[in-house]
Design a protein around this motif. Structure first.
Motif, PDB file in Angstrom:
ATOM      1  N   THR A 142       0.849  -1.185   0.000  1.00 60.52           N
ATOM      2  CA  THR A 142       0.000   0.000   0.000  1.00 60.52           C
ATOM      3  C   THR A 142       0.888   1.240   0.000  1.00 60.52           C
ATOM      4  OG1 THR A 142      -1.643  -1.209   1.283  1.00 60.52           O
ATOM      5  CG2 THR A 142      -1.847   1.201   1.238  1.00 60.52           C
ATOM      6  N   VAL A 143       0.529   2.198  -0.835  1.00 62.29           N
ATOM      7  CA  VAL A 143       1.270   3.463  -0.891  1.00 62.29           C
ATOM      8  C   VAL A 143       0.995   4.251   0.387  1.00 62.29           C
ATOM      9  CG1 VAL A 143       1.591   5.604  -2.175  1.00 62.29           C
ATOM     10  CG2 VAL A 143       1.067   3.491  -3.401  1.00 62.29           C
ATOM     11  N   ARG A 144       2.046   4.766   0.990  1.00 64.14           N
ATOM     12  CA  ARG A 144       1.902   5.543   2.233  1.00 64.14           C
ATOM     13  C   ARG A 144       2.558   6.917   2.064  1.00 64.14           C
ATOM     14  NH1 ARG A 144      -2.288   3.174   4.486  1.00 64.14           N
ATOM     15  NH2 ARG A 144      -1.879   1.101   5.376  1.00 64.14           N
ATOM     16  N   ASN A 145       1.920   7.754   1.274  1.00 67.24           N
ATOM     17  CA  ASN A 145       2.479   9.087   1.007  1.00 67.24           C
ATOM     18  C   ASN A 145       1.521  10.218   1.364  1.00 67.24           C
ATOM     19  OD1 ASN A 145       4.901   8.057  -0.018  1.00 67.24           O
ATOM     20  ND2 ASN A 145       4.085   7.921  -2.100  1.00 67.24           N
ATOM     21  N   THR A 146       0.435   9.913   2.055  1.00 60.81           N
ATOM     22  CA  THR A 146      -0.566  10.949   2.306  1.00 60.81           C
ATOM     23  C   THR A 146      -0.001  12.064   3.184  1.00 60.81           C
ATOM     24  OG1 THR A 146      -2.316   9.298   2.128  1.00 60.81           O
ATOM     25  CG2 THR A 146      -2.873  11.380   3.218  1.00 60.81           C
ATOM     26  N   GLY A 147      -0.162  13.276   2.696  1.00 62.65           N
ATOM     27  CA  GLY A 147       0.324  14.438   3.447  1.00 62.65           C
ATOM     28  C   GLY A 147       1.614  15.018   2.916  1.00 62.65           C
ATOM     29  N   LEU A 148       2.347  14.225   2.113  1.00 65.94           N
ATOM     30  CA  LEU A 148       3.626  14.718   1.579  1.00 65.94           C
ATOM     31  C   LEU A 148       3.392  15.728   0.462  1.00 65.94           C
ATOM     32  CD1 LEU A 148       5.623  11.363   1.288  1.00 65.94           C
ATOM     33  CD2 LEU A 148       5.778  13.071   3.102  1.00 65.94           C
ATOM     34  N   LYS A 149       4.352  16.618   0.313  1.00 64.59           N
ATOM     35  CA  LYS A 149       4.339  17.542  -0.823  1.00 64.59           C
ATOM     36  C   LYS A 149       5.701  17.483  -1.477  1.00 64.59           C
ATOM     37  CE  LYS A 149       0.854  20.859   0.538  1.00 64.59           C
ATOM     38  NZ  LYS A 149       0.548  22.193   1.026  1.00 64.59           N
ATOM     39  N   SER A 150       5.705  17.426  -2.789  1.00 67.82           N
ATOM     40  CA  SER A 150       6.964  17.377  -3.538  1.00 67.82           C
ATOM     41  C   SER A 150       7.015  18.562  -4.479  1.00 67.82           C
ATOM     42  CB  SER A 150       7.075  16.057  -4.306  1.00 67.82           C
ATOM     43  OG  SER A 150       7.322  15.010  -3.392  1.00 67.82           O
ATOM     44  N   SER A 151       7.774  19.559  -4.098  1.00 69.99           N
ATOM     45  CA  SER A 151       7.797  20.812  -4.852  1.00 69.99           C
ATOM     46  C   SER A 151       8.504  20.675  -6.190  1.00 69.99           C
ATOM     47  CB  SER A 151       8.471  21.904  -4.018  1.00 69.99           C
ATOM     48  OG  SER A 151       9.761  21.485  -3.630  1.00 69.99           O
ATOM     49  N   PHE A 152       9.205  19.537  -6.415  1.00 71.70           N
ATOM     50  CA  PHE A 152       9.898  19.364  -7.688  1.00 71.70           C
ATOM     51  C   PHE A 152       8.981  18.805  -8.766  1.00 71.70           C
ATOM     52  CE2 PHE A 152      10.709  15.655  -5.003  1.00 71.70           C
ATOM     53  CZ  PHE A 152      10.311  14.604  -5.818  1.00 71.70           C
ATOM     54  N   LEU A 153       7.722  18.547  -8.413  1.00 71.72           N
ATOM     55  CA  LEU A 153       6.761  18.016  -9.387  1.00 71.72           C
ATOM     56  C   LEU A 153       5.741  19.093  -9.756  1.00 71.72           C
ATOM     57  CD1 LEU A 153       6.103  14.544  -7.720  1.00 71.72           C
ATOM     58  CD2 LEU A 153       7.425  14.984  -9.788  1.00 71.72           C
ATOM     59  N   PRO A 154       5.265  19.062 -10.983  1.00 74.82           N
ATOM     60  CA  PRO A 154       4.269  20.072 -11.380  1.00 74.82           C
ATOM     61  C   PRO A 154       2.999  19.958 -10.539  1.00 74.82           C
ATOM     62  CG  PRO A 154       4.541  18.385 -13.071  1.00 74.82           C
ATOM     63  CD  PRO A 154       5.626  18.172 -12.092  1.00 74.82           C
TER      64      PRO A 154
ATOM     65  N   PRO B 149       1.086  14.165  -5.713  1.00 79.16           N
ATOM     66  CA  PRO B 149       0.704  12.905  -6.369  1.00 79.16           C
ATOM     67  C   PRO B 149       0.646  11.784  -5.336  1.00 79.16           C
ATOM     68  CG  PRO B 149       3.030  13.256  -6.667  1.00 79.16           C
ATOM     69  CD  PRO B 149       2.515  14.454  -5.926  1.00 79.16           C
ATOM     70  N   GLU B 150      -0.068  10.726  -5.678  1.00 76.82           N
ATOM     71  CA  GLU B 150      -0.066   9.585  -4.757  1.00 76.82           C
ATOM     72  C   GLU B 150       1.331   8.955  -4.720  1.00 76.82           C
ATOM     73  OE1 GLU B 150      -2.363   6.186  -5.888  1.00 76.82           O
ATOM     74  OE2 GLU B 150      -2.417   5.394  -3.843  1.00 76.82           O
ATOM     75  N   VAL B 151       1.974   8.899  -5.901  1.00 72.26           N
ATOM     76  CA  VAL B 151       3.291   8.269  -6.021  1.00 72.26           C
ATOM     77  C   VAL B 151       4.214   9.217  -6.778  1.00 72.26           C
ATOM     78  CG1 VAL B 151       4.555   6.313  -7.014  1.00 72.26           C
ATOM     79  CG2 VAL B 151       2.310   5.954  -5.983  1.00 72.26           C
ATOM     80  N   GLY B 152       5.491   9.221  -6.370  1.00 66.72           N
ATOM     81  CA  GLY B 152       6.465  10.082  -7.049  1.00 66.72           C
ATOM     82  C   GLY B 152       7.257  10.927  -6.068  1.00 66.72           C
ATOM     83  N   HIS B 153       7.104  10.642  -4.776  1.00 63.29           N
ATOM     84  CA  HIS B 153       7.815  11.411  -3.753  1.00 63.29           C
ATOM     85  C   HIS B 153       9.233  10.857  -3.563  1.00 63.29           C
ATOM     86  CE1 HIS B 153       4.212  13.640  -2.598  1.00 63.29           C
ATOM     87  NE2 HIS B 153       3.556  12.510  -2.825  1.00 63.29           N
ATOM     88  N   ASP B 154      10.028  11.656  -2.860  1.00 63.94           N
ATOM     89  CA  ASP B 154      11.437  11.299  -2.691  1.00 63.94           C
ATOM     90  C   ASP B 154      11.804  11.277  -1.211  1.00 63.94           C
ATOM     91  OD1 ASP B 154      14.110  10.829  -2.922  1.00 63.94           O
ATOM     92  OD2 ASP B 154      14.592  12.672  -4.009  1.00 63.94           O
ATOM     93  N   PRO B 155      11.480  10.189  -0.526  1.00 64.17           N
ATOM     94  CA  PRO B 155      11.883  10.068   0.876  1.00 64.17           C
ATOM     95  C   PRO B 155      13.342   9.644   0.935  1.00 64.17           C
ATOM     96  CG  PRO B 155      10.705   8.099   0.197  1.00 64.17           C
ATOM     97  CD  PRO B 155      10.803   8.977  -1.021  1.00 64.17           C
TER      98      PRO B 155
END
Lengths: 93, 373
Positions: free
Chosen positions: B201-213, B217-223
């Motif tokens: 299960t994807v666990r990215n809720t709450g993250l923000k990735s300023s390098f993405l337009p 997104p649900e997926v695409g973060h950089d932890p």
């Protein structure tokens, strides 16, 4: 039998390669040759080729002084008189 | 009897260096693989086996183990991607003309022991995004298919961050539940399984990735690195590309706890206290665009209140003409001890939770990983 000379840098990982007298291998292609080398020196193929069987980017194989054409499939033909050199490219620091 | 924290392993660009704690100081206890990049090294606390991932420039990634703390080594078969597996073109493909290419082992990011009650199980996180599992003490490795076949990866939502392709750099096994694992993937995010790897299960809720337009997104973060408090496994922390984030609900939601106006924002490494889920340490760097020590001065920032406030710990660390960065696996903690290694080959340690630091050496090769054992 093709004659194979391997870079001495591989001796660190395969001590039985030294002394580096040429190795005689019966093979019709570079792929067959690497398979035969791996049978004789288990694990050696993984140093020369990646998981998909292609030559690693910084490894060069020469047949009769010329770099092989097919680095992906290793289909370059060998004959009984072929002289094969396996070298490492100069890179890094 | 040696305890965790009495051995220090440095995986560097030019070999593996082992140190042992003696008489209140650290003493050299062996050099292995001199000249060869060591991407990660650790000692399995269940078996005492020392594992090292090598990243030969010419000969590919190799995996070795030692049963005598580095005196002798045995190369074991490194994880291998199954024939026919490919890396799909992604939104940030390195070669847009090639829609896909063979998936091959490109980097051993991390090696993690399985649960205490399954001593033959080990995990390896790799580039280009495969999680490998061994159930025979590392003799053989199998790709975890459910994660590799996750719809988000097949849709091209995983991509490289720092390296060309997505990589699994963080593997956490819940010490209270061996079927629960979390992995950190750059770039994709944090994924959790509670059924031993059968589903993720994807666990990215709450993250923000300023390098993405689209920054949410649900997926695409950089932890950059994900860590868990072992005494309170619902508490997780991540040093993300875009700040420091904390979860108090088992990674279901994340809150930004970066320091407002202080250095604790961008970085790669994070360490969490084993007992106190509100205490964490990070190694700040300037920013995404300029990866050097903040203000030319080295510090480790610590919070003891869950990220509400941060304290920059500087005593004993260089405070001018300093450009060191600490990579994601190069900060570790064992009880009150901390240590970190830098991109310019400096290694510092502390016995008092980071209040005061001492230098172990300033002439090491670039440090890829520093782990206590």
């Amino acid at each position: 039998m093709a004659s194979v000379a391997l870079t001495k840098h591989l001796h660190r990982f395969f001590p039985s390669l030294a002394p580096s007298a040429p190795i005689e291998i019966q093979a019709g292609s570079v792929a067959e040759l690497i398979g035969a080398l791996d049978a004789r020196f288990p694990g050696l193929a993984g140093y020369l080729c990646d998981d998909s069987g292609s030559l690693r980017p910084h490894v060069n194989v020469f047949v009769d002084g010329r770099p092989i054409r097919d680095r992906l499939g290793l289909t370059d033909a060998l004959d009984a008189a072929s002289a094969v050199h396996v070298m490492q490219a100069l890179s890094g620091g | 009897m040696a305890q965790r924290g009495d051995t220090l392993l440095l995986g560097t660009r030019k070999g593996l260096f082992l140190f042992e704690r003696r008489g209140g100081d650290w003493k050299p206890a062996g050099v292995s693989f001199l000249g060869i990049p060591i991407s990660f090294a650790m000692i399995d606390p269940r078996t005492g086996v020392l594992w090292a991932g090598q990243d030969h420039g010419h000969w590919g990634c190799k995996l070795s183990r030692s049963r005598d703390r580095g005196r002798t080594w045995e190369e074991v078969a490194a994880p291998k991607y199954p024939e026919g597996e490919v890396i799909k073109n992604s939104m940030m493909s390195v070669d847009p003309k090639a829609p896909e290419k063979p998936a091959t082992l490109r980097y051993i990011w991390c090696i993690a022991p399985g649960a205490a009650d399954e001593p033959q199980r080990l995990y390896i996180g790799t580039e280009p995004g495969g999680l490998f599992v061994s159930d025979d003490g590392g003799e053989t490795w199998a790709l975890n298919r459910p994660l590799w076949d996750h719809p988000s990866r097949l849709a091209g939502q995983w991509f490289g961050g720092g390296r060309d392709h997505a990589g699994i750099h963080s593997i956490i096994v819940d010490p209270t539940n061996r079927k629960r694992l979390l992995v950190g993937i750059s770039c994709a995010g944090t994924f959790e399984t509670t059924d031993g790897g059968a589903s993720w299960t994807v666990r990215n809720t709450g993250l923000k990735s300023s390098f993405l337009p689209e920054p949410n997104p649900e997926v695409g973060h950089d932890p950059h690195f994900v860590a868990m408090c072992s005494a309170s496994t619902k508490h997780l922390w991540q040093q993300n590309h875009c700040g420091i984030w904390k979860s108090e609900d088992g990674a279901r939601t994340w809150a930004n706890v970066s320091e407002n106006g202080g250095p604790a924002n961008f970085g790669f490494a994070i360490a969490v206290d084993e007992k106190d889920p509100q205490a964490a340490w990070v190694a700040p760097a300037v920013s995404d665009e300029c990866r050097v020590a903040v203000g030319g001065a080295l510090c480790i920032s610590r919070t003891t209140d869950g990220g509400r406030t941060w304290k920059a710990l500087r005593e004993g660390l260089p405070q001018e003409q300093c450009y060191d960065v600490v990579f994601r696996h190069s900060l570790d903690k064992a009880g009150d001890r901390l240590a970190f290694g830098t991109t310019t080959g400096n290694v510092y340690w502390s016995d008092d939770r980071g209040e005061r630091w001492r230098c172990l050496g300033c002439h090491f090769p670039l440090v890829y990983s520093l782990r206590f054992a």
